[in-house]
Scaffold this active site. Sequence first.
Site, PDB file in Angstrom:
ATOM      1  N   LYS A   1     -73.725 -22.464 -55.569  1.00 43.67           N
ATOM      2  CA  LYS A   1     -75.067 -23.050 -56.075  1.00 43.67           C
ATOM      3  C   LYS A   1     -76.039 -22.511 -55.380  1.00 43.67           C
ATOM      4  CE  LYS A   1     -72.474 -27.140 -57.461  1.00 43.67           C
ATOM      5  NZ  LYS A   1     -72.082 -28.561 -57.387  1.00 43.67           N
TER       6      LYS A   1
ATOM      7  N   GLN B   1     -72.752 -33.595 -53.335  1.00 45.27           N
ATOM      8  CA  GLN B   1     -71.527 -32.740 -53.522  1.00 45.27           C
ATOM      9  C   GLN B   1     -70.373 -33.904 -53.467  1.00 45.27           C
ATOM     10  OE1 GLN B   1     -71.347 -29.575 -54.833  1.00 45.27           O
ATOM     11  NE2 GLN B   1     -69.067 -30.265 -55.472  1.00 45.27           N
TER      12      GLN B   1
ATOM     13  N   ASP C   1     -78.162 -33.488 -61.133  1.00 46.13           N
ATOM     14  CA  ASP C   1     -76.936 -33.518 -61.487  1.00 46.13           C
ATOM     15  C   ASP C   1     -76.708 -34.644 -62.813  1.00 46.13           C
ATOM     16  OD1 ASP C   1     -74.440 -32.031 -60.637  1.00 46.13           O
ATOM     17  OD2 ASP C   1     -74.203 -33.601 -58.756  1.00 46.13           O
TER      18      ASP C   1
END
Length: 284
Positions: free
Chosen positions: A53, A97, A120
Amino acid sequence: MPARILDGRVMSETLRAEISQRVSELKKRGITPGLAVILAGNDPASEIYVRNKGNGCLETGMYSETVRLPESISQEELEAEIDRLNQDSRIHGILVQLPLPKHLDAASALARIRPEKDVDGFHLLNAGSLMTGGEGVIPCTPKGALYMIRQTGVDLAGKDAVVIGRSNIVGKPMAMLLLRENCTVTVCHSRTKDLAEYTRRADILVAAVGRAGFVTADMVKPGAIVIDVGINRVDGKVKGDVDFDSVREVASWITPVPGGVGKMTITMLLQNTLEAAERAEKKA
Ligand code: NAD
């Protein structure tokens, strides 16, 4: 004729070039899109995802920050870190995460992220928006998978779509996106009886199960579009949920693993971060 490959690497390259272009336009106006990734603990797979990422941000000219927290962090400390990033104007996207260490409450942490920074798309407000046809942030993996399906050029309206898997991060949002495209959608899961009865009717089949080679050729309708979301580690190699070699002989389009949906997921994260920065500019 074997299925044509939906190549996530090639699609990502094109999309990332477009993203870089838009990033440089924003930079000219004094805004650098910024992504913060919170990594709690030392999960080796998470380390790889987080590194990818960060590299994606660098490649497209974005700012990125990895917030490393110890495995033993408390819920309060984690949420205080999220609050800090919520207030930081350099940060347009915040990502926690997953999986978090077991003692932490992931749902509560995700709910703490400001919905406009939730790149997200896991915040309840964004999930609800997707459900009700609003404008919220769409989760990266199903967004990438839908992008790949659209690249086939097939008219999706009225097609039978079957999604195997009902997780909040892949299966359910995928089903909602396909419904938005006017597909007739069936969601299958671990308690589905006669799974192949459903999958064999699918014009579009999305596998998000987490079992290597789970979907075999006899489960696939000839000419189907097959999207493999699975990432499974087998003897040190990454394998999808679809038995690629056999299914390729039956389907019309197929995504490989690696080099398919996984690659697109990070690209969509970059796109969501860019769009969050563009929205922030408009609001300012
Ligand atoms: P999950 O474990 O949360 O969900 C798996 C789903 O599969 C469940 O809903 C379950 O009901 C269903 N399932 C399990 N066994 C089944 C069976 N025998 N028959 C039918 N359905 C069955 O997993 P997830 O987070 O949705 O991820 C699914 C897969 O996708 C995993 O391999 C994961 O690593 C991968 N994944 C990939 C990306 C990417 O970027 N490509 C992103 C997220 C997840």
